[in-house]
Design an enzyme around this catalytic site. Structure first.
Site, PDB file in Angstrom:
ATOM      1  N   ASP A   8       0.806  -1.157   0.184  1.00 29.26           N
ATOM      2  CA  ASP A   8      -0.117  -0.022  -0.053  1.00 29.26           C
ATOM      3  C   ASP A   8       0.753   1.172  -0.036  1.00 29.26           C
ATOM      4  O   ASP A   8       0.454   2.344  -0.832  1.00 29.26           O
ATOM      5  CB  ASP A   8      -0.724   0.158   1.238  1.00 29.26           C
ATOM      6  CG  ASP A   8      -1.990  -1.074   0.993  1.00 29.26           C
ATOM      7  OD1 ASP A   8      -2.414  -1.306  -0.184  1.00 29.26           O
ATOM      8  OD2 ASP A   8      -2.763  -1.451   2.050  1.00 29.26           O
TER       9      ASP A   8
ATOM     10  N   ARG B 181       2.102   2.535  16.317  1.00 29.84           N
ATOM     11  CA  ARG B 181       1.371   3.582  15.325  1.00 29.84           C
ATOM     12  C   ARG B 181       1.802   5.134  15.890  1.00 29.84           C
ATOM     13  O   ARG B 181       2.319   5.784  14.883  1.00 29.84           O
ATOM     14  CB  ARG B 181       0.003   3.490  15.043  1.00 29.84           C
ATOM     15  CG  ARG B 181      -0.172   2.170  14.077  1.00 29.84           C
ATOM     16  CD  ARG B 181       0.450   2.080  12.954  1.00 29.84           C
ATOM     17  NE  ARG B 181       0.077   1.163  11.992  1.00 29.84           N
ATOM     18  CZ  ARG B 181       0.834   0.282  11.071  1.00 29.84           C
ATOM     19  NH1 ARG B 181       2.133   0.757  11.148  1.00 29.84           N
ATOM     20  NH2 ARG B 181       0.501  -0.505  10.490  1.00 29.84           N
TER      21      ARG B 181
ATOM     22  N   ASP C 261      -5.738   1.677  11.708  1.00 27.40           N
ATOM     23  CA  ASP C 261      -4.523   2.601  11.831  1.00 27.40           C
ATOM     24  C   ASP C 261      -4.651   4.037  11.413  1.00 27.40           C
ATOM     25  O   ASP C 261      -4.096   5.022  11.669  1.00 27.40           O
ATOM     26  CB  ASP C 261      -3.496   1.769  10.765  1.00 27.40           C
ATOM     27  CG  ASP C 261      -2.909   0.759  11.608  1.00 27.40           C
ATOM     28  OD1 ASP C 261      -3.027   0.650  12.714  1.00 27.40           O
ATOM     29  OD2 ASP C 261      -2.738  -0.405  10.789  1.00 27.40           O
TER      30      ASP C 261
ATOM     31  N   SER D  50      -2.072  -9.552   4.442  1.00 31.95           N
ATOM     32  CA  SER D  50      -1.491  -8.097   4.958  1.00 31.95           C
ATOM     33  C   SER D  50      -0.776  -8.249   6.365  1.00 31.95           C
ATOM     34  O   SER D  50      -1.409  -8.918   7.157  1.00 31.95           O
ATOM     35  CB  SER D  50      -2.740  -7.045   5.257  1.00 31.95           C
ATOM     36  OG  SER D  50      -2.521  -5.952   5.890  1.00 31.95           O
TER      37      SER D  50
HETATM   38  N1  ARG Z   1      -6.091  -5.566  14.107  1.00 31.94           N
HETATM   39  C1  ARG Z   1      -4.658  -5.054  14.660  1.00 31.94           C
HETATM   40  C2  ARG Z   1      -4.877  -3.874  14.951  1.00 31.94           C
HETATM   41  O1  ARG Z   1      -5.654  -3.036  14.672  1.00 31.94           O
HETATM   42  C3  ARG Z   1      -3.507  -5.316  13.544  1.00 31.94           C
HETATM   43  C4  ARG Z   1      -3.583  -4.696  12.371  1.00 31.94           C
HETATM   44  C5  ARG Z   1      -2.457  -4.992  11.621  1.00 31.94           C
HETATM   45  N2  ARG Z   1      -2.418  -4.650  10.278  1.00 31.94           N
HETATM   46  C6  ARG Z   1      -2.088  -5.572   9.268  1.00 31.94           C
HETATM   47  N3  ARG Z   1      -1.910  -5.118   7.889  1.00 31.94           N
HETATM   48  N4  ARG Z   1      -2.025  -6.881   9.370  1.00 31.94           N
HETATM   49  O2  ARG Z   1      -4.072  -3.146  15.662  1.00 31.94           O
END
Ligand code: ARG
Length: 391
Positions: A12, A93, A122, A173
């Site tokens: 991405d 993040r 995110d 992902s």
């Molecule tokens: N669901 C988790 C969160 O919101 C992990 C997200 C991670 N993203 C990924 N592309 N695997 O923190």
């Protein structure tokens, strides 16, 4: 116009570079990759790829130590957990976003960009920090704004000849940092599908022996493994290796995202799994009954703030202030027995333990106090209630 992009080198964010150039018309794109526990080779590759895609400048920032000291250690102190997820991506993040803002300020950029979709969490986490620390910047989110599906992103990548690890057969992902690895997408999107072994990297069973693991805590923070002190980053990476080799630390969860969308997530969190369990075991030894009960609420609030991307909500600082005194007593050692895919806490000790043999033991006579009066009043209202007629 100058834009600074939070860049991981993945599908991405690589696509974002091209979109920022061709669709959005930014002439200077600056990419920032924040190392919160990424592979050295991947970092080099991310940088090379950024330049190949025509960025004006690229920064790689090593934030591993800061990540562990200011984020991971807090997660341990707050027994971080959102619906069973120990908050790996969520935790990193805000730090990534803060570093991106630092560069944007230094470069006097006009805009900040991220590669999040409109469905996930995110975008909230990045934008909370972007909006709080650099309010004058425009925020650009190409993947969300153009409403791109993963398939469309892959097509754009192919069109631009962007080298990507994902293809139609391997559409996972993945997000990785020192505190955990998460895998979503592809066949995992159907929660009735068992995750295939190929998705795992940190928890492959390579050690079938039984071994003891002792972790020593000070001020609520882990400082030693098996009697040997480690710096914060080494401590976490060492635990990921030891615990992961026993096949421990896999989670398969359906969690509720901020938007209310349910999400099937696979996590590999060997260090987090062991440390959170051990920290809790130590708290049970040293905290009072009332502290333990009240702290569950504190822990849940802190975890939810982090999951929801509200790192800069003042409540977080207040909650951190709340445990400041208490955590001084979270000191001591906890031992777990690691076996083939099994983790059992078998021992704990602390100089601040509220567990006293002379009080607890059935082999020692009770002090000359009477429990009878307490028993009478303890049951008073129950017995009065039961004596009522006509109910
Ligand atoms: N669901 C988790 C969160 O919101 C992990 C997200 C991670 N993203 C990924 N592309 N695997 O923190």
């Amino acid at each position: 116009m100058k834009v600074v992009l939070a860049y991981s080198g993945g599908l991405d964010t690589s696509v974002c570079i091209k979109l920022l150039q061709d669709r959005y018309g930014y002439d200077k794109i600056i990419t920032v990759t924040v190392d919160v526990g990424l592979d050295k080779d991947d970092l080099k590759k991310a940088e090379e790829k950024a330049y190949e895609l025509g960025v004006y400048k690229h920064y790689t920032i090593d934030a591993k130590e800061e990540f562990v000291k200011k984020y991971v250690f807090k997660a341990i102190m707050f027994n971080a957990n959102y619906e069973g997820y120990p908050l790996s991506t969520a935790l990193a993040r805000p730090l990534i976003a803060e570093k991106v803002v630092d560069i944007a300020k230094r470069e006097e950029a006009d805009a900040l960009a991220h590669g999040c979709t409109g469905k996930g969490n995110d975008q909230f986490r990045f934008e909370n920090v972007f909006r709080s620390l650099y309010p004058k910047a425009k925020i650009v989110a190409p993947i969300r704004e153009l409403n791109l599906t993963r398939k469309e992103s892959i097509e754009i990548a192919k069109r631009y000849e962007i080298p990507i690890p994902v293809n139609y057969n391997n559409p996972y992902s993945i997000d990785e940092n020192l505190w955990g690895r998460s895998i979503e997408g592809g066949i995992l999107e159907d929660p009735s599908n068992e995750p295939p072994e190929e998705v795992f990297k940190w928890t492959k069973l390579t050690n079938e022996s039984t071994e003891y693991l002792e972790v020593t805590f000070e001020d609520g923070i882990p400082v030693e493994i098996n009697g040997k002190s480690y710096n914060p980053v080494e401590l976490i990476t060492t635990l990921n290796k030891i615990v992961g080799s026993h096949g421990i630390g896999r989670l398969d969860i359906v969690e509720d995202r901020i938007l209310g969308i349910k999400s099937r997530e696979i996590y590999e969190v060997p260090a987090a799994f062991s440390l959170l369990n051990m920290h809790k075991a130590l708290e049970q030894l040293v905290l009072s009954r009332r502290e333990i009960k009240f702290k569950e609420i504190i822990d849940m609030e802190w975890s939810e703030l982090v999951y929801y991307g509200l790192w800069y909500d003042p409540l977080r600082e207040s909650l951190e202030g709340f445990i400041e005194k208490q955590r001084k007593r979270v000191k001591g050692s906890v031992t777990a027995k690691l076996g083939k895919k099994s983790f059992e806490i078998v021992s704990r000790e602390s100089p601040y333990s509220l567990y006293r043999k002379e009080v607890v033991s059935y082999d020692i006579k009770q002090k000359n106090i009477s429990v009878e009066g307490m028993l009478y009043y303890h049951s008073l209202q129950s017995s009065l209630y039961k004596s009522l007629k006509n109910l």
